[in-house]
Every structure is written in structure tokens, then in C-alpha cells.
Design a protein around this motif. Sequence first.
Motif, mmCIF file in Angstrom:
data_model
loop_
_atom_site.group_PDB
_atom_site.id
_atom_site.type_symbol
_atom_site.label_atom_id
_atom_site.label_comp_id
_atom_site.label_asym_id
_atom_site.label_seq_id
_atom_site.Cartn_x
_atom_site.Cartn_y
_atom_site.Cartn_z
ATOM 1 N N ASP A 97 0.811 -1.219 0.000
ATOM 2 C CA ASP A 97 0.000 0.000 0.000
ATOM 3 C C ASP A 97 0.844 1.269 0.000
ATOM 4 O O ASP A 97 0.350 2.341 -0.343
ATOM 5 N N SER A 98 2.114 1.163 0.381
ATOM 6 C CA SER A 98 2.988 2.340 0.343
ATOM 7 C C SER A 98 3.289 2.761 -1.098
ATOM 8 O O SER A 98 3.707 3.886 -1.345
ATOM 9 N N LYS A 99 3.094 1.853 -2.045
ATOM 10 C CA LYS A 99 3.207 2.103 -3.487
ATOM 11 C C LYS A 99 4.591 2.554 -3.941
ATOM 12 O O LYS A 99 4.729 3.172 -4.976
ATOM 13 N N LYS A 100 5.608 2.235 -3.177
ATOM 14 C CA LYS A 100 6.975 2.476 -3.633
ATOM 15 C C LYS A 100 7.481 1.153 -4.179
ATOM 16 O O LYS A 100 7.452 0.145 -3.478
ATOM 17 N N GLN A 101 7.953 1.182 -5.418
ATOM 18 C CA GLN A 101 8.338 -0.078 -6.031
ATOM 19 C C GLN A 101 9.426 0.100 -7.072
ATOM 20 O O GLN A 101 9.605 1.182 -7.614
ATOM 21 N N PHE A 102 10.157 -0.976 -7.282
ATOM 22 C CA PHE A 102 11.070 -1.107 -8.406
ATOM 23 C C PHE A 102 10.541 -2.258 -9.234
ATOM 24 O O PHE A 102 10.240 -3.323 -8.700
ATOM 25 N N ILE A 103 10.462 -2.055 -10.537
ATOM 26 C CA ILE A 103 9.982 -3.114 -11.414
ATOM 27 C C ILE A 103 11.126 -3.532 -12.327
ATOM 28 O O ILE A 103 11.671 -2.718 -13.062
ATOM 29 N N PHE A 104 11.488 -4.787 -12.227
ATOM 30 C CA PHE A 104 12.513 -5.383 -13.065
ATOM 31 C C PHE A 104 11.856 -6.474 -13.908
ATOM 32 O O PHE A 104 10.764 -6.934 -13.574
ATOM 33 N N PRO A 105 12.514 -6.927 -14.966
ATOM 34 C CA PRO A 105 11.915 -7.989 -15.790
ATOM 35 C C PRO A 105 11.670 -9.293 -15.026
ATOM 36 O O PRO A 105 10.779 -10.050 -15.370
ATOM 37 N N THR A 106 12.445 -9.531 -13.977
ATOM 38 C CA THR A 106 12.322 -10.799 -13.260
ATOM 39 C C THR A 106 11.708 -10.668 -11.872
ATOM 40 O O THR A 106 11.225 -11.651 -11.321
#
Length: 112
Positions: A18-27
Motif C-alpha cells: 500500500d505504500s506504493k513504492k516499487q522497483f519493477i525489473f523484468p524478473t
Amino acid sequence: MKRKYILKKNWEFQKIIDSKKQFIFPTIILYYKKSDSFQIGISIPKKFAIAVKRNYLKRQIKSILDQIRPYNLSYEMILIVRKNYLNLNFLQKQQEIKKIIERISNGKEKIK
């Protein structure tokens, strides 16, 4: 990895997501939140593999984290494995997780 570093409860996962902080990587998708201490939760969707394989992957990730030793970071994190992760060998998995941990420890906190 010691038990105090592991997140298991659904409400703990939800609080971080819910904090909505994210890193998106292919894996891997990594959700994170500032905290007093380091804690991590690992999630592998059921549709990717049977329980034995999912548990094996979780043990691998915990082993990689033990080698990296990110325990001085003050973050709570959720690692969500994506389908591409299953096709990597152990060294590639290790490099992916190292890259993610380094990105957080260097302070590159950008929301994607």
C-alpha cells in the motif's frame, strides 16, 4: 536467514504494498517501505510452479540474501517473483537480487 528478518503475515505484506513504492525489473517486482529494521517477504505466485518448486525458489532467494547481507538497510521489502525469474540459473538470480539491493542501498528511490 534469521526468522526476525522474514515477513509472513498478509497484513504485513499489504502494509508495504500500500505504500506504493516499487522497483519493477523484468524478473522481480520489489515493493519497499522505510522502517527501523530490515525485513523481507518473498512471494511466488501459485500459477508459476508447484509448492515444492516455490519453496525451493524461496530458499534460493534467502540464501542469496544471506550472501549479500543487506541487514543494515532500514527497509521492509516484498520481493514478488515474475515468470522470467524461473528461467534464470543461480548466478543470474544472484546478480538480479544484488542489483536490486544495491539500487536501494544507493538511495535511488524512484517510483516506477
